[in-house]
Scaffold this motif. Sequence first.
Motif, PDB file in Angstrom:
ATOM      1  N   MET A 117       0.828  -1.201   0.000  1.00 21.24           N
ATOM      2  CA  MET A 117       0.000   0.000   0.000  1.00 21.24           C
ATOM      3  C   MET A 117       0.871   1.264   0.000  1.00 21.24           C
ATOM      4  SD  MET A 117      -3.147   0.850   2.391  1.00 21.24           S
ATOM      5  CE  MET A 117      -4.453   0.964   1.235  1.00 21.24           C
ATOM      6  N   ALA A 118       1.900   1.258   0.821  1.00 25.44           N
ATOM      7  CA  ALA A 118       2.797   2.420   0.854  1.00 25.44           C
ATOM      8  C   ALA A 118       3.467   2.597  -0.500  1.00 25.44           C
ATOM      9  CB  ALA A 118       3.849   2.233   1.946  1.00 25.44           C
ATOM     10  N   LEU A 119       3.866   1.485  -1.109  1.00 28.08           N
ATOM     11  CA  LEU A 119       4.511   1.557  -2.418  1.00 28.08           C
ATOM     12  C   LEU A 119       3.565   2.159  -3.454  1.00 28.08           C
ATOM     13  CD1 LEU A 119       6.537   0.798  -4.705  1.00 28.08           C
ATOM     14  CD2 LEU A 119       5.533  -1.488  -4.687  1.00 28.08           C
ATOM     15  N   LEU A 120       2.352   1.614  -3.527  1.00 27.23           N
ATOM     16  CA  LEU A 120       1.442   2.053  -4.595  1.00 27.23           C
ATOM     17  C   LEU A 120       0.900   3.453  -4.331  1.00 27.23           C
ATOM     18  CD1 LEU A 120      -0.446  -1.253  -5.494  1.00 27.23           C
ATOM     19  CD2 LEU A 120       1.661  -0.307  -6.446  1.00 27.23           C
ATOM     20  N   ASN A 121       0.881   3.857  -3.065  1.00 29.22           N
ATOM     21  CA  ASN A 121       0.476   5.240  -2.790  1.00 29.22           C
ATOM     22  C   ASN A 121       1.514   6.227  -3.320  1.00 29.22           C
ATOM     23  OD1 ASN A 121      -1.904   4.554  -1.608  1.00 29.22           O
ATOM     24  ND2 ASN A 121      -1.165   4.721   0.503  1.00 29.22           N
ATOM     25  N   SER A 122       2.780   5.837  -3.219  1.00 30.31           N
ATOM     26  CA  SER A 122       3.818   6.777  -3.663  1.00 30.31           C
ATOM     27  C   SER A 122       4.185   6.553  -5.126  1.00 30.31           C
ATOM     28  CB  SER A 122       5.057   6.645  -2.783  1.00 30.31           C
ATOM     29  OG  SER A 122       5.620   5.356  -2.944  1.00 30.31           O
ATOM     30  N   ASN A 123       3.987   5.360  -5.614  1.00 29.82           N
ATOM     31  CA  ASN A 123       4.346   5.033  -6.990  1.00 29.82           C
ATOM     32  C   ASN A 123       3.290   4.086  -7.551  1.00 29.82           C
ATOM     33  OD1 ASN A 123       5.458   4.270  -9.386  1.00 29.82           O
ATOM     34  ND2 ASN A 123       7.329   3.381  -8.532  1.00 29.82           N
ATOM     35  N   PRO A 124       2.218   4.627  -8.134  1.00 31.87           N
ATOM     36  CA  PRO A 124       1.074   3.793  -8.520  1.00 31.87           C
ATOM     37  C   PRO A 124       1.403   2.766  -9.609  1.00 31.87           C
ATOM     38  CG  PRO A 124       0.486   6.122  -8.545  1.00 31.87           C
ATOM     39  CD  PRO A 124       1.971   6.051  -8.401  1.00 31.87           C
ATOM     40  N   ASN A 125       2.481   2.952 -10.304  1.00 33.81           N
ATOM     41  CA  ASN A 125       2.744   2.062 -11.425  1.00 33.81           C
ATOM     42  C   ASN A 125       4.211   1.620 -11.451  1.00 33.81           C
ATOM     43  OD1 ASN A 125       1.969   0.593 -13.604  1.00 33.81           O
ATOM     44  ND2 ASN A 125       2.110   2.297 -15.072  1.00 33.81           N
ATOM     45  N   PRO A 126       4.637   0.889 -10.427  1.00 33.35           N
ATOM     46  CA  PRO A 126       6.062   0.530 -10.350  1.00 33.35           C
ATOM     47  C   PRO A 126       6.449  -0.517 -11.388  1.00 33.35           C
ATOM     48  CG  PRO A 126       4.832  -0.567  -8.621  1.00 33.35           C
ATOM     49  CD  PRO A 126       3.855   0.331  -9.309  1.00 33.35           C
ATOM     50  N   THR A 127       7.717  -0.552 -11.737  1.00 31.47           N
ATOM     51  CA  THR A 127       8.219  -1.609 -12.609  1.00 31.47           C
ATOM     52  C   THR A 127       8.406  -2.883 -11.785  1.00 31.47           C
ATOM     53  OG1 THR A 127      10.517  -1.143 -12.112  1.00 31.47           O
ATOM     54  CG2 THR A 127       9.536   0.086 -13.955  1.00 31.47           C
ATOM     55  N   LYS A 128       8.615  -4.005 -12.480  1.00 27.93           N
ATOM     56  CA  LYS A 128       8.832  -5.274 -11.774  1.00 27.93           C
ATOM     57  C   LYS A 128      10.037  -5.170 -10.848  1.00 27.93           C
ATOM     58  CE  LYS A 128       6.770  -8.731 -14.796  1.00 27.93           C
ATOM     59  NZ  LYS A 128       6.916 -10.041 -15.385  1.00 27.93           N
ATOM     60  N   GLU A 129      11.088  -4.536 -11.337  1.00 31.11           N
ATOM     61  CA  GLU A 129      12.301  -4.418 -10.521  1.00 31.11           C
ATOM     62  C   GLU A 129      12.065  -3.539  -9.299  1.00 31.11           C
ATOM     63  OE1 GLU A 129      15.210  -6.146 -10.166  1.00 31.11           O
ATOM     64  OE2 GLU A 129      13.869  -7.299 -11.450  1.00 31.11           O
ATOM     65  N   GLN A 130      11.289  -2.462  -9.506  1.00 36.17           N
ATOM     66  CA  GLN A 130      10.957  -1.614  -8.352  1.00 36.17           C
ATOM     67  C   GLN A 130      10.141  -2.392  -7.326  1.00 36.17           C
ATOM     68  OE1 GLN A 130       9.139   1.580 -10.580  1.00 36.17           O
ATOM     69  NE2 GLN A 130      10.829   2.997 -10.134  1.00 36.17           N
ATOM     70  N   ILE A 131       9.238  -3.226  -7.808  1.00 32.93           N
ATOM     71  CA  ILE A 131       8.425  -4.015  -6.870  1.00 32.93           C
ATOM     72  C   ILE A 131       9.324  -4.926  -6.042  1.00 32.93           C
ATOM     73  CG2 ILE A 131       6.669  -5.824  -6.684  1.00 32.93           C
ATOM     74  CD1 ILE A 131       5.343  -4.641  -9.197  1.00 32.93           C
ATOM     75  N   ARG A 132      10.220  -5.658  -6.715  1.00 30.36           N
ATOM     76  CA  ARG A 132      11.148  -6.547  -5.999  1.00 30.36           C
ATOM     77  C   ARG A 132      11.939  -5.771  -4.954  1.00 30.36           C
ATOM     78  NH1 ARG A 132      12.524 -11.866  -7.510  1.00 30.36           N
ATOM     79  NH2 ARG A 132      11.539 -12.437  -9.474  1.00 30.36           N
ATOM     80  N   GLU A 133      12.472  -4.651  -5.378  1.00 21.25           N
ATOM     81  CA  GLU A 133      13.305  -3.832  -4.499  1.00 21.25           C
ATOM     82  C   GLU A 133      12.506  -3.361  -3.275  1.00 21.25           C
ATOM     83  OE1 GLU A 133      16.578  -2.218  -5.639  1.00 21.25           O
ATOM     84  OE2 GLU A 133      16.716  -1.731  -3.491  1.00 21.25           O
ATOM     85  N   GLU A 134      11.307  -2.849  -3.539  1.00 27.17           N
ATOM     86  CA  GLU A 134      10.499  -2.289  -2.441  1.00 27.17           C
ATOM     87  C   GLU A 134      10.051  -3.371  -1.472  1.00 27.17           C
ATOM     88  OE1 GLU A 134       9.670   0.872  -1.679  1.00 27.17           O
ATOM     89  OE2 GLU A 134      10.984   1.600  -3.268  1.00 27.17           O
ATOM     90  N   LEU A 135       9.819  -4.573  -2.005  1.00 26.39           N
ATOM     91  CA  LEU A 135       9.346  -5.651  -1.136  1.00 26.39           C
ATOM     92  C   LEU A 135      10.487  -6.389  -0.443  1.00 26.39           C
ATOM     93  CD1 LEU A 135       6.595  -5.036  -2.249  1.00 26.39           C
ATOM     94  CD2 LEU A 135       6.223  -7.481  -2.624  1.00 26.39           C
ATOM     95  N   SER A 136      11.712  -6.032  -0.772  1.00 30.40           N
ATOM     96  CA  SER A 136      12.837  -6.808  -0.234  1.00 30.40           C
ATOM     97  C   SER A 136      13.052  -6.563   1.254  1.00 30.40           C
ATOM     98  CB  SER A 136      14.115  -6.510  -1.013  1.00 30.40           C
ATOM     99  OG  SER A 136      14.523  -5.178  -0.756  1.00 30.40           O
TER     100      SER A 136
END
Lengths: 866, 199
Positions: B134-153
Amino acid sequence: MRKSLAKQALNADTNAPAMGRFVGQSVKRVEDQRLLTGNGTYVADVNPEEVVHASFFRSPYAHAEILSIDLAAGLALDGVIAIYTGKDIERLTNPFAPLASLANQYTPVFYGLATDRVRHVGDPIAIIIATSRCIAEDAAELIDVDYKPLATVTNHREANDPTIPAIWPKNDSNVLYEDEKIYGEIERVFARADHVFTETFSCHRVSNQPMETRGAVAEIDPDSGEITYHAATQSPHLLRWILAISTERESVVESLKYLATNRDRLKKFGAGAKAFLTEKKDDLAKNDSTASTNQIKKDPSTLAHLGRTFFNTLGSRRYPRVVAKDVGGAFGSKGAVNREDVVLLAAALDLNRSVKWIEDRSENLADGGQAREEDMTISVAAKDDGTILGFRVELVMDQGAYPAVPFNCGLFSNMIKAMLPGPYRLEAFEMKMKVVASNKGRYLQYRGPWANETWVRERMLDIVARELAISPTELRQKNMFGPEHLPGKMVTGPDLDEDMTAAATLAKAIEVADLPAFEVAQAEALTIGRHLGIGFATYHEAAPGPDNFWESVNPGSDAFLPERVDAVLGRDGSVSIKTQQLPHGQSHETTYSQLAADELGIAIKDVTLVYGDTDNTPFGLLGTGGSRGGPVGGGGVTFSSRQLRRLILDEAADLMEASVDDLDIIDGKIHVRGVPALSKTFADVARAVTSRGQAASTANAIETHVVYSNAGNGGWACSTHVCWVDVDLETGFVTIPRYVVVEDCGQMINPAIVEGQIRGGVAQGIGAVFYEKTVYDESANFQSSTFMDYLIPTAMEIPEIEIFHLETPASVEADFRGVGEGGMIGSPPAINNAVENALAHLGVRITEQHLPPTRILELAGVIEAE
Amino acid sequence: MSNPTDRSASQTPAAQAPAGQTTRRITVTVNDTTANHDIAVRQSLSDFIREDLGLTGTHLGCEHGVCGACTILLDGQAVRSCLMLAVHADETTITTIEGLAEPDGTLHPIQQAFHESHGFQCAFCAPGFVMTTMALLNSNPNPTKEQIREELSGNLCRCTGYHTILKGVETAVQLYGSGRRDASETTDTNRQDGGTANA
């Protein structure tokens, strides 16, 4: 031998439903509604009225005598209710006495708390009960213990050193178990070999590390004395009985007096015991009785403890009820009963109030469960043409200080023995097994407790292939059981049926891997200094295995394997399935509902799975483990639901004055085929049964059950893993550009859930190879007590994992095969083989499973080895 | 995601309790309910949420800030509640996992996305992943796959190998992130979560 219920049912049933509405679909999880919204009930979420909190005071020493314990400052702290030490626990409990010892094994007798000495860092010395967990932890800081340090045993080399005193003085040495098995004419086979290749492999200690630590709430009703033990467990019935036999502490005379005045108990127990002994006569007779006599000879107190335990249990006033709702992962670790469980319950009973214990992560890392630490030396007898004739293996397993309860390294070493030949046609096999004690945490079952047999074999086959200049895949294919060899038999005994498709998974993996193209890419990459590699590993897994599988592991230990599943029609027309399984991530509520809904012609939401309550589920000691949830529990759900369907239709036939053969159930409505307008519901049937006064119980109209063990004489899940690596010799980091699993577990109940199990297992294998290591220094001081030291892989470290399913149609019904453990069995050797393949031109040979960056650089000669 | 320790280092008004004082009154808005609480100054925010508020959906996996199971939104930021003291949460707005679904049980789009992707198994880590997403998508509604991996790490899962969780976030981008992107282009008042509202 147990007859295959599946075959019987298949032949006998004329009214089977149209299968496959839900089974085979990736049905969305029933569990999610509560678990995704934060409404699950994990044990830490259980808070009975007036509950108080426990914390354990643990040893900072690896091995020391306890000279004195001063509790005064701790007890003086505001909010501290009580502190118990080993002396109290000796008085309040029976010790853990060996329940399942092997011949040639010494199993230490020990209590929940250390009594005279501590044997590893984290060994519990005292339990503090206080009004809050913080206060209990504060009090732990105030306990003052005077220790006399003792010589430590850190590894199996020291354990084998006769000059280092035994950690368990009643045993002569630190070797707790030694045995040897020979299959086939080993001497002759090795004499005939053109080559004998020998290598020693060493696996590091890792830890199960579920995201939820251990914990329990001993809830005591202060008025009735009733005990409800809420636990994070894989096996509630096992926990219940070990708690019962450990915490009842009466004199034998008192117990006998109680029994004499409670004829009911005696009669009930006698009947149960007689039924069990009669039914299991053959299985039990296979147990080697020298095990107990050897044990008692070494430690005569065993007999007294076992005797008192027996009479105390028989004469117990109160058996605990064990309850578990949601469990946050386990991977084997919560299938063991904790010493802390017994101590917690003993303290709660003594105080006559509810006590809660939730351990922290450091405690879990120190003693929540560790595994895999073993060395194996393997010699392979091979012909020039790559024919493999036999293996000779010597195994040393480091069990740590205290044996896990009830399954321990003696049994695991025999599982390794049974499976080490793998899906290969050996003429002879020799296995020498040794289990040693050291000053470390508990070695317990971890996702495929025998997994290192696959690691050592598949690693060694690559080495043999290189020595003989044959490709590793060709060597495997040449020696593997293929369709033309089946049905067959492993050299260690277990039957192999036609559905043992290891060779088919390998063939598919070779096709997917496209080796010629890879070799070109590999050579090209090397010209620009990139080191690419590929590795294969193939295994077959007893999930649950054929009838004679356990015979080859340890005769007699299959007495507890069959599983009872109840299918119930409630008085309100609802359907419940009751299982001894204890889901902790495997999604049983979804898959079992799929199975039952298909059998009964109802919706998934109309099935309730009842689990995790010893008062309301069928007895079974294994709970969830051993990849049995699909094959054994799932098969049981199929056939108990089918039986319930038959009983419902019989009743409906009377109600509707129709022939049962003409009836069908669609969407929960029972009607004559072709006449859907006139239908009856399950509630109508329940009402009819109840109004006739024939209801099965106050809650249920119809109750039925089956006891189920397996589908046919197979039960092998088969798989080949292929790993591609890119090794960076600047940094020592290894990336995995591609990972493929080809697997065959027969028909899948829910493909998404199968794939989740496989990927999760592979991730743990990747963790074990590159990141995770439980570290003790040279004096057995514990070095990896936080998640900053013990590295669990994150989303950054786990690559995409491609899965290919063969789903070979089985010849018998409900032949689901387990997939819980396989992912972690196949991945370490596939990864190790890939790394060696990438660095082969540098003369690298990998004999240690753990490959952190420094080790990679050492192996490649970039930095000097320590 | 911001370093979870940033906040406790930078904001300490309530934490400056007079020496010897062991309790403090804090005012905090949790899942849209504002209330005063008398709390022990040494109590962690996670213990406050679980024990005082009874919101047991926030889980404790390691209690030393590594596993991320205890992640909540505090003034819209993902923070590890085990690393903060409850006093630090004075005058903040908190969203926990219990604050997402509708009262009738309808899943929040992020929860729905994880359901559709078979995101979790034992799900002990799930609340932390949901809040991080939720925090990720609030700040970046359309992340790339790599951004998702990074943010969830920063969140550990031991069951899944992350595959289905990453798929879940990708689905959440469709069900929630892109909706937010549209919303943020037009008006900022129609947010579906309470977490990013200004305190």
